[in-house]
Design a protein around this motif. Structure first.
Motif, PDB file in Angstrom:
ATOM      1  N   VAL A   5       0.868  -1.164   0.000  1.00 46.43           N
ATOM      2  CA  VAL A   5       0.000   0.000   0.000  1.00 46.43           C
ATOM      3  C   VAL A   5       0.906   1.215   0.000  1.00 46.43           C
ATOM      4  O   VAL A   5       2.072   1.131   0.391  1.00 46.43           O
ATOM      5  CB  VAL A   5      -0.945  -0.028   1.241  1.00 46.43           C
ATOM      6  CG1 VAL A   5      -0.163   0.069   2.522  1.00 46.43           C
ATOM      7  CG2 VAL A   5      -2.013   1.031   1.151  1.00 46.43           C
ATOM      8  N   SER A   6       0.399   2.354  -0.457  1.00 46.25           N
ATOM      9  CA  SER A   6       1.211   3.560  -0.421  1.00 46.25           C
ATOM     10  C   SER A   6       0.498   4.656   0.352  1.00 46.25           C
ATOM     11  O   SER A   6      -0.732   4.721   0.374  1.00 46.25           O
ATOM     12  CB  SER A   6       1.539   4.042  -1.843  1.00 46.25           C
ATOM     13  OG  SER A   6       0.351   4.403  -2.520  1.00 46.25           O
ATOM     14  N   ILE A   7       1.299   5.488   1.005  1.00 49.31           N
ATOM     15  CA  ILE A   7       0.794   6.638   1.742  1.00 49.31           C
ATOM     16  C   ILE A   7       1.705   7.827   1.438  1.00 49.31           C
ATOM     17  O   ILE A   7       2.785   7.664   0.890  1.00 49.31           O
ATOM     18  CB  ILE A   7       0.743   6.392   3.269  1.00 49.31           C
ATOM     19  CG1 ILE A   7       2.157   6.165   3.837  1.00 49.31           C
ATOM     20  CG2 ILE A   7      -0.183   5.220   3.600  1.00 49.31           C
ATOM     21  CD1 ILE A   7       2.212   6.138   5.359  1.00 49.31           C
ATOM     22  N   GLU A   8       1.258   9.013   1.814  1.00 47.45           N
ATOM     23  CA  GLU A   8       2.062  10.228   1.687  1.00 47.45           C
ATOM     24  C   GLU A   8       2.548  10.649   3.070  1.00 47.45           C
ATOM     25  O   GLU A   8       1.887  10.394   4.067  1.00 47.45           O
ATOM     26  CB  GLU A   8       1.216  11.383   1.161  1.00 47.45           C
ATOM     27  CG  GLU A   8       0.706  11.244  -0.235  1.00 47.45           C
ATOM     28  CD  GLU A   8      -0.131  12.463  -0.595  1.00 47.45           C
ATOM     29  OE1 GLU A   8       0.444  13.495  -0.992  1.00 47.45           O
ATOM     30  OE2 GLU A   8      -1.357  12.377  -0.446  1.00 47.45           O
ATOM     31  N   ALA A   9       3.678  11.335   3.095  1.00 44.67           N
ATOM     32  CA  ALA A   9       4.193  11.864   4.357  1.00 44.67           C
ATOM     33  C   ALA A   9       5.056  13.093   4.080  1.00 44.67           C
ATOM     34  O   ALA A   9       5.658  13.207   3.013  1.00 44.67           O
ATOM     35  CB  ALA A   9       5.015  10.811   5.086  1.00 44.67           C
ATOM     36  N   GLU A  10       5.100  13.974   5.056  1.00 42.88           N
ATOM     37  CA  GLU A  10       5.989  15.137   4.959  1.00 42.88           C
ATOM     38  C   GLU A  10       7.443  14.691   5.004  1.00 42.88           C
ATOM     39  O   GLU A  10       8.295  15.284   4.367  1.00 42.88           O
ATOM     40  CB  GLU A  10       5.705  16.116   6.100  1.00 42.88           C
ATOM     41  CG  GLU A  10       4.388  16.844   5.968  1.00 42.88           C
ATOM     42  CD  GLU A  10       4.122  17.772   7.141  1.00 42.88           C
ATOM     43  OE1 GLU A  10       5.068  18.112   7.891  1.00 42.88           O
ATOM     44  OE2 GLU A  10       2.956  18.165   7.307  1.00 42.88           O
ATOM     45  N   GLN A  11       7.731  13.645   5.782  1.00 35.82           N
ATOM     46  CA  GLN A  11       9.095  13.131   5.941  1.00 35.82           C
ATOM     47  C   GLN A  11       9.117  11.641   5.596  1.00 35.82           C
ATOM     48  O   GLN A  11       9.145  10.787   6.489  1.00 35.82           O
ATOM     49  CB  GLN A  11       9.566  13.365   7.374  1.00 35.82           C
ATOM     50  CG  GLN A  11       9.612  14.837   7.744  1.00 35.82           C
ATOM     51  CD  GLN A  11      10.015  15.036   9.196  1.00 35.82           C
ATOM     52  OE1 GLN A  11      10.724  14.217   9.772  1.00 35.82           O
ATOM     53  NE2 GLN A  11       9.571  16.128   9.771  1.00 35.82           N
TER      54      GLN A  11
END
Length: 150
Positions: A5-11
Motif C-alpha cells: 500500500v502507499s501513503i504520503e508523508a511530509e518526511q
C-alpha cells in the motif's frame, strides 16, 4: 492478500523507517519516485508500505506509471491501512509517542488495534500478535454479517 500500500508523508524517510521498525523489517529508498521510501515487513515476502512525499501523485504514463509532484493537500485522509506487528501493544505505543504522533489503543468491535497517526495526518491501525488473531477470527464475511445482522 494485499501485497503493498502507499501513503504520503511530509518526511518519507523517517516515516518509512518507523513503519519498518513497527513491522520488524527494513526501510530503503524507493527510486521510481524522487524522495520516496519503502518499508518492508520482517517476513520479507513482499509485504510493504511505500511512503511518497506529500503531494506526490501516481499518473498514467505513456507506457507505465509516472510520478508528478503537486501541491500537498492539507489535513487528514480517508486512506488508511491495518498492519500486523510482531511488537507488543506497549512497544507500538512507545514508538508512536516517541515520534510525537497521536497513538492510542482502541476497540473497533471485531478487533482491537493501536491507532497510530503518522504525522498526525495518516491513520495506521497496528495490530500486535493477539490483535491479529482477533482480526483473522472476526473479520470474515460471516463475522461481518453476524455483527450487523445481515
Amino acid at each position: 492478500m494485499i501485497a503493498h500500500v502507499s501513503i504520503e508523508a511530509e518526511q518519507p524517510e523517517s516515516v518509512a523507517r518507523t513503519l519498518a521498525r513497527l513491522m520488524g523489517g527494513e526501510a530503503l529508498p524507493f527510486p521510481p519516485c524522487d524522495g520516496a521510501w519503502i518499508a518492508f515487513a520482517a517476513a520479507d515476502d513482499g509485504t510493504a508500505v511505500e511512503v511518497y512525499p506529500q503531494g506526490a501523485r501516481v499518473m498514467r504514463g505513456p507506457e507505465t506509471i509516472a510520478f508528478e509532484q503537486t501541491e500537498a493537500a492539507a489535513g487528514p485522509s480517508a486512506t488508511h491501512v491495518a498492519i500486523g506487528s510482531p511488537l507488543s501493544a506497549e512497544e507500538i505505543i512507545e514508538i508512536g509517542q516517541a515520534e510525537g504522533w497521536t497513538t492510542r489503543s482502541t476497540d473497533r468491535g471485531p478487533f482491537g488495534c493501536i491507532e497510530l497517526w503518522i504525522e498526525d495526518r495518516v491513520l495506521i491501525e497496528l495490530l500486535d500478535p493477539a490483535m491479529q488473531e482477533d482480526y483473522r477470527r472476526n473479520m470474515t464475511v460471516a463475522g461481518w454479517r453476524a455483527m450487523f445482522g445481515m
